[in-house]
Motif scaffolding. Structure first.
Motif, PDB file in Angstrom:
ATOM      1  N   GLY A   3       2.125   8.120  -6.675  1.00 58.24           N
ATOM      2  CA  GLY A   3       1.282   8.513  -7.818  1.00 58.24           C
ATOM      3  C   GLY A   3      -0.186   8.660  -7.290  1.00 58.24           C
ATOM      4  O   GLY A   3      -0.319   8.546  -6.119  1.00 58.24           O
ATOM      5  N   ASP A   4      -0.897   8.908  -8.284  1.00 61.92           N
ATOM      6  CA  ASP A   4      -2.237   9.245  -7.698  1.00 61.92           C
ATOM      7  C   ASP A   4      -3.109   8.060  -7.269  1.00 61.92           C
ATOM      8  O   ASP A   4      -2.603   6.815  -7.507  1.00 61.92           O
ATOM      9  N   ARG A   5      -4.067   8.375  -6.100  1.00 61.88           N
ATOM     10  CA  ARG A   5      -4.581   7.361  -5.488  1.00 61.88           C
ATOM     11  C   ARG A   5      -4.054   6.274  -4.709  1.00 61.88           C
ATOM     12  O   ARG A   5      -4.551   5.134  -4.409  1.00 61.88           O
ATOM     13  N   CYS A   6      -2.880   6.728  -4.247  1.00 65.38           N
ATOM     14  CA  CYS A   6      -1.889   5.610  -3.381  1.00 65.38           C
ATOM     15  C   CYS A   6      -2.382   5.653  -2.146  1.00 65.38           C
ATOM     16  O   CYS A   6      -2.966   6.747  -1.660  1.00 65.38           O
ATOM     17  N   ILE A   7      -2.304   4.470  -1.218  1.00 67.22           N
ATOM     18  CA  ILE A   7      -2.605   4.455  -0.080  1.00 67.22           C
ATOM     19  C   ILE A   7      -1.487   3.976   0.809  1.00 67.22           C
ATOM     20  O   ILE A   7      -0.687   3.079   0.195  1.00 67.22           O
ATOM     21  N   VAL A   8      -1.267   4.767   1.894  1.00 66.18           N
ATOM     22  CA  VAL A   8      -0.045   4.497   2.840  1.00 66.18           C
ATOM     23  C   VAL A   8      -0.644   4.164   4.191  1.00 66.18           C
ATOM     24  O   VAL A   8      -1.389   5.188   4.733  1.00 66.18           O
ATOM     25  N   GLY A   9      -0.700   3.122   4.716  1.00 65.28           N
ATOM     26  CA  GLY A   9      -0.901   2.758   5.783  1.00 65.28           C
ATOM     27  C   GLY A   9      -0.446   3.254   7.147  1.00 65.28           C
ATOM     28  O   GLY A   9       0.459   3.972   7.115  1.00 65.28           O
ATOM     29  N   GLU A  10      -1.181   3.180   8.497  1.00 66.05           N
ATOM     30  CA  GLU A  10      -0.773   3.436   9.569  1.00 66.05           C
ATOM     31  C   GLU A  10       0.566   3.218   9.749  1.00 66.05           C
ATOM     32  O   GLU A  10       1.058   1.692   9.604  1.00 66.05           O
ATOM     33  N   GLU A  11       1.429   3.978  10.410  1.00 69.49           N
ATOM     34  CA  GLU A  11       2.737   3.571  10.989  1.00 69.49           C
ATOM     35  C   GLU A  11       3.790   3.113   9.925  1.00 69.49           C
ATOM     36  O   GLU A  11       4.868   2.465  10.333  1.00 69.49           O
ATOM     37  N   ALA A  32      -0.099  -0.943   6.504  1.00 71.17           N
ATOM     38  CA  ALA A  32       0.291  -0.540   7.762  1.00 71.17           C
ATOM     39  C   ALA A  32       1.599  -1.077   8.237  1.00 71.17           C
ATOM     40  O   ALA A  32       1.810  -2.624   8.234  1.00 71.17           O
ATOM     41  N   GLY A  33       2.519  -0.432   8.880  1.00 68.42           N
ATOM     42  CA  GLY A  33       3.780  -0.882   9.371  1.00 68.42           C
ATOM     43  C   GLY A  33       4.741  -1.237   8.160  1.00 68.42           C
ATOM     44  O   GLY A  33       5.755  -1.843   8.443  1.00 68.42           O
ATOM     45  N   VAL A  34       4.371  -1.132   6.910  1.00 70.07           N
ATOM     46  CA  VAL A  34       5.588  -1.004   5.674  1.00 70.07           C
ATOM     47  C   VAL A  34       6.653  -0.365   6.235  1.00 70.07           C
ATOM     48  O   VAL A  34       6.742   0.770   6.554  1.00 70.07           O
ATOM     49  N   PHE A  35       7.980  -1.038   5.883  1.00 69.32           N
ATOM     50  CA  PHE A  35       9.249  -0.483   6.410  1.00 69.32           C
ATOM     51  C   PHE A  35      10.206  -0.667   5.521  1.00 69.32           C
ATOM     52  O   PHE A  35      10.593  -1.597   4.941  1.00 69.32           O
TER      53      PHE A  35
END
Length: 166
Positions: free
Chosen positions: A69-77, A93-96
């Motif tokens: 959705g709008d304004r989502c953030i996905v961290g590094e890796e 970061a690192g969510v799998f």
């Protein structure tokens, strides 16, 4: 060889925003909405859909039919697949995300998934609005065992026990 995101970023220093988004869409088949930023090394599959103002971290991978959705953030890796996240959700970061069977993770609006969280699904998982899953290294499993999920043991197993959703 540089990633497509790096090539598009390099071109972005010479092209106006609308033209750059159009070029990225032409090359990848993925519409890049206004205000969305892809860090170097970020990878998106053709089935991905991003909302406006999203930020995708360095070396993050969005595979399959990820929808943000709008304004989502996905961290590094972070490694995401078969996931839908509502407006304003933050995946650190690192969510799998991994799954033994076809399934889907649906996360509501303004949720937070912590650093290196593991979302392991064998069927659909629905997390509501404002859910907070702490990190680091928190795991959410939706099956009794990997072996059971891989071999397809039914909800009522051969040993007479009932295996159900959590």
């Amino acid at each position: 060889m540089s990633s497509l995101a790096e090539q598009v970023r390099h071109l972005g220093s010479f092209l106006p925003g609308n033209l750059l988004r159009g070029l990225a869409h032409s090359l990848t088949g993925i519409p890049i909405p206004a205000g969305t930023r892809l860090a170097p090394g970020a990878r998106l599959d053709r089935g991905c859909r991003l909302g406006a103002g999203c930020r995708i971290g360095r070396s993050a991978s969005l595979a399959g039919d990820v929808r943000l959705g709008d304004r989502c953030i996905v961290g590094e890796e972070a490694r995401l697949n078969h996931l839908e996240a509502g407006e304003g959700t933050h995946l650190e970061a690192g969510v799998f995300c991994m799954g033994a069977r076809p399934g889907r993770i649906v996360i509501g609006r303004h949720a937070y998934i912590g650093v290196r969280a593991l979302l392991d699904f064998s069927s659909d998982v629905i997390l509501g609005d404002h859910v907070h899953i702490a990190g680091p290294s928190t795991a959410l499993h939706t099956h009794s065992s990997v072996a059971m999920a891989l071999t397809g043991v039914p909800a009522d197993g051969p040993d007479g026990r009932t295996y159900g959703p959590i």
